[in-house]
Design a protein around this motif. Structure first.
Motif, PDB file in Angstrom:
ATOM      1  N   PRO A 440       0.801  -1.229   0.134  1.00 54.30           N
ATOM      2  CA  PRO A 440       0.159  -0.165  -0.087  1.00 54.30           C
ATOM      3  C   PRO A 440       0.728   1.184  -0.034  1.00 54.30           C
ATOM      4  N   THR A 441       0.305   2.414  -0.739  1.00 51.38           N
ATOM      5  CA  THR A 441       1.007   3.646  -0.675  1.00 51.38           C
ATOM      6  C   THR A 441       0.761   4.333   0.566  1.00 51.38           C
ATOM      7  N   ASP A 442       1.802   5.176   0.924  1.00 55.63           N
ATOM      8  CA  ASP A 442       1.296   6.388   2.242  1.00 55.63           C
ATOM      9  C   ASP A 442       0.043   6.994   2.034  1.00 55.63           C
ATOM     10  N   GLU A 443      -0.295   7.353   0.796  1.00 55.90           N
ATOM     11  CA  GLU A 443      -1.549   7.755   0.575  1.00 55.90           C
ATOM     12  C   GLU A 443      -2.767   7.309   0.796  1.00 55.90           C
ATOM     13  N   GLU A 444      -2.584   5.821   0.634  1.00 52.54           N
ATOM     14  CA  GLU A 444      -3.656   4.961   0.863  1.00 52.54           C
ATOM     15  C   GLU A 444      -3.914   4.783   2.440  1.00 52.54           C
ATOM     16  N   LEU A 445      -2.772   4.718   2.911  1.00 57.17           N
ATOM     17  CA  LEU A 445      -2.916   4.830   4.625  1.00 57.17           C
ATOM     18  C   LEU A 445      -3.366   5.785   5.223  1.00 57.17           C
ATOM     19  N   LYS A 446      -2.818   6.995   4.597  1.00 54.42           N
ATOM     20  CA  LYS A 446      -3.246   8.377   5.081  1.00 54.42           C
ATOM     21  C   LYS A 446      -4.944   8.574   5.090  1.00 54.42           C
ATOM     22  N   LYS A 447      -5.403   7.921   3.886  1.00 48.56           N
ATOM     23  CA  LYS A 447      -6.775   8.038   3.464  1.00 48.56           C
ATOM     24  C   LYS A 447      -7.669   7.191   4.633  1.00 48.56           C
ATOM     25  N   SER A 448      -7.136   5.998   4.903  1.00 47.76           N
ATOM     26  CA  SER A 448      -7.736   5.359   5.911  1.00 47.76           C
ATOM     27  C   SER A 448      -7.696   5.840   7.301  1.00 47.76           C
ATOM     28  N   TRP A 449      -6.513   6.378   7.540  1.00 45.92           N
ATOM     29  CA  TRP A 449      -6.423   7.159   8.924  1.00 45.92           C
ATOM     30  C   TRP A 449      -7.266   8.302   9.106  1.00 45.92           C
ATOM     31  N   ALA A 450      -7.664   8.824   8.029  1.00 45.85           N
ATOM     32  CA  ALA A 450      -8.514  10.130   8.054  1.00 45.85           C
ATOM     33  C   ALA A 450      -9.743   9.701   9.119  1.00 45.85           C
ATOM     34  N   LYS A 451     -10.193   8.641   9.075  1.00 45.61           N
ATOM     35  CA  LYS A 451     -11.329   8.074   9.517  1.00 45.61           C
ATOM     36  C   LYS A 451     -11.322   7.522  11.149  1.00 45.61           C
TER      37      LYS A 451
END
Ligand code: PLP
Length: 455
Positions: A440-451
């Motif tokens: 997974p990319t850092d962007e993908e992880l950031k997106k799920s951490w937003a929740k």
């Protein structure tokens, strides 16, 4: 050299542990408590008892009692497949030409094919003792559902399993084993629950996830008279039951005067690893001995190595308590080509705290390397390993090869959690060169951490 070490070290029946060991009793900083998702206050026993059996709630919340006696009924069930062997991997050592001594604790010698039966039988026992009619649960690849079905049939309890849809379709044989033991198996998300219908409306055509199946199982347990929910990993109570693995391992090593240098285990939700390392970590916490302890996780679901240590939802539907853990975010779903299991977004809060304190290490490995290690192991040691277990094999081999360079005869112990007979589609992909390594990319992880919930 002390006594000559046999190929398989078996304990005598009477040497099996009589009590589970609770590592939390020796932790100075206790794992963070589960929180009520509404009030953000620690979950009380009364709140938890709507979801879990009373005795299991006590075990879940007890950070101080070091030993819990194993009830006689559970011990007699354990005797059907325990003690499990601690195997000296002589053939693997020879193949690798390493001075290291490699040992593995093999938990695949029961019909469920994994360590999960150790906790399933305990959870079914306490449900029966409480006079319940049955239990609900989720299963991903199916090992937990199988173990629980076996345990429920032993105690004549009803067992409702929500199975992640993609596995339900791809692993029909697992499903049939569960049905043989009398469980009902529903593909998740399903139309049978509110949360299932909601997830299907939001994500039409989804093939499901563990987090989503958990939400459905909890909804049914809470809404059905005489039912409770049971979980096969992550929770403190599950790590407690799985300590039987570590206690036996320690007893077997002690019997031959062997001191482990490093202990390696794969980590999904952390139950086998937490159980395997428990007595060793206890010694470490009490300052009596030191060990390297290594968690191995998939690069496609890297909770420890790339996760955030934060409170998060345990399930997609956000109905469960919040747990503080290393997490990729409750929305995180590993790439569809990920075949190696260990796909939970979070991690045991006990192991998360120990890792955060630097008492254990973690590494992530890509799945093609995992299957290479699995094949290498199978060809010399005979056992067909589960892909999950093969994460630990991969790192045990890497460490043994490092010993070859340095000439050190270290004692490497790893957990071989189960067999891979139901994972042959994954093996097939590997053999046909159709397996790739999605990270997974850092962007993908950031997106799920937003929740992540605000606590
Ligand atoms: C479920 C499972 C795992 C991972 O779960 P943990 O709770 O992290 O131990 C590992 N190996 C096998 C064979 C399993 O079935």
């Amino acid at each position: 050299m002390s006594k000559e070490i046999p190929y398989k070290i078996y304990l005598e029946e009477q040497e099996m542990p009589k009590a589970w060991y609770n590592v939390r009793a020796d932790m100075k900083t206790k794992p963070a408590p589960l929180l009520n998702p509404g009030t953000k206050e620690p979950m009380t026993a009364a709140e938890l008892s709507g979801v879990f059996c009373d005795e299991l709630v006590k075990q879940e919340l007890d950070n101080d009692t070091a030993f819990f006696e194993i009830p006689e009924e559970i011990r007699s069930f354990y005797k059907m497949y325990r003690p499990s062997p601690l195997v000296r991997a002589y053939c693997l050592e020879k193949k690798l030409d390493t001075p290291a001594h490699i040992y593995y604790k093999f938990e695949g010698n029961n019909t469920s094919g994994s360590h999960k039966l150790n906790s399933a039988i305990a959870q079914a026992y306490y449900a029966k003792k409480q006079g319940l009619k049955g239990v609900t649960t989720e299963t991903g690849a199916g090992q937990w559902g199988t173990a629980l079905s076996m345990a429920c049939s032993y105690f004549e309890l009803d067992c409702k399993v929500f199975m992640v849809k993609v596995s339900y379709e791809q692993k029909p044989f697992r499903r049939e084993v569960m049905r043989t033991y009398g469980a009902s198996v529903t593909p998740s998300p399903s139309e049978t629950t509110n949360v299932g219908r909601k997830i299907l409306a939001e994500h039409p055509g989804t093939t499901g996830s563990l987090g989503c199946a958990i939400s459905e199982a909890v909804e049914v347990a809470v809404g059905s008279e005489g039912y409770r929910y049971v979980l096969g990993s992550v929770l403190n109570q599950v790590l407690l039951h799985q300590s039987v693995i570590g206690l036996e391992t320690k007893a077997a090593l002690d019997k031959y005067g062997i001191k482990a240098d490093m202990i390696i285990g794969c980590a999904g939700g952390g139950s086998n690893l937490g159980g395997l390392i428990a007595p060793f970590m206890g010694e470490k916490l009490r300052g009596e001995a030191d060990y390297r302890i290594i968690a191995v996780e998939p690069a496609s679901c890297p909770s420890f190595t790339r996760g955030k240590y934060a409170y998060d939802f345990c399930d997609t539907g956000m109905v469960c308590p919040l747990a503080k853990m290393y997490t990729l975010g409750s929305d995180f779903i590993p790439a569809p080509n990920h075949a190696g299991g260990l796909r939970y977004h979070g991690m045991s809060s006990t192991l998360s705290e120990l890792y955060d304190e630097g008492l254990m290490e973690a590494v992530s490995v890509v799945q093609t390397d995992v299957f290479k290690a699995a094949e290498e192991f199978a060809r010399v040691e005979g056992i067909l390993p589960a892909p999950e277990s093969s994460h630990a094999i991969k790192v045990a081999i890497d460490e043994a090869l490092k010993c070859k360079e340095t000439g050190e005869a270290k004692n490497i112990v790893f957990g071989l959690t189960g067999t891979g007979y139901f994972d042959l589609v994954a093996y097939q992909k590997f053999h046909d060169g159709q397996m790739d390594d999605y990270i997974p990319t850092d962007e993908e992880l950031k997106k799920s951490w937003a929740k992540l919930p605000v606590v």
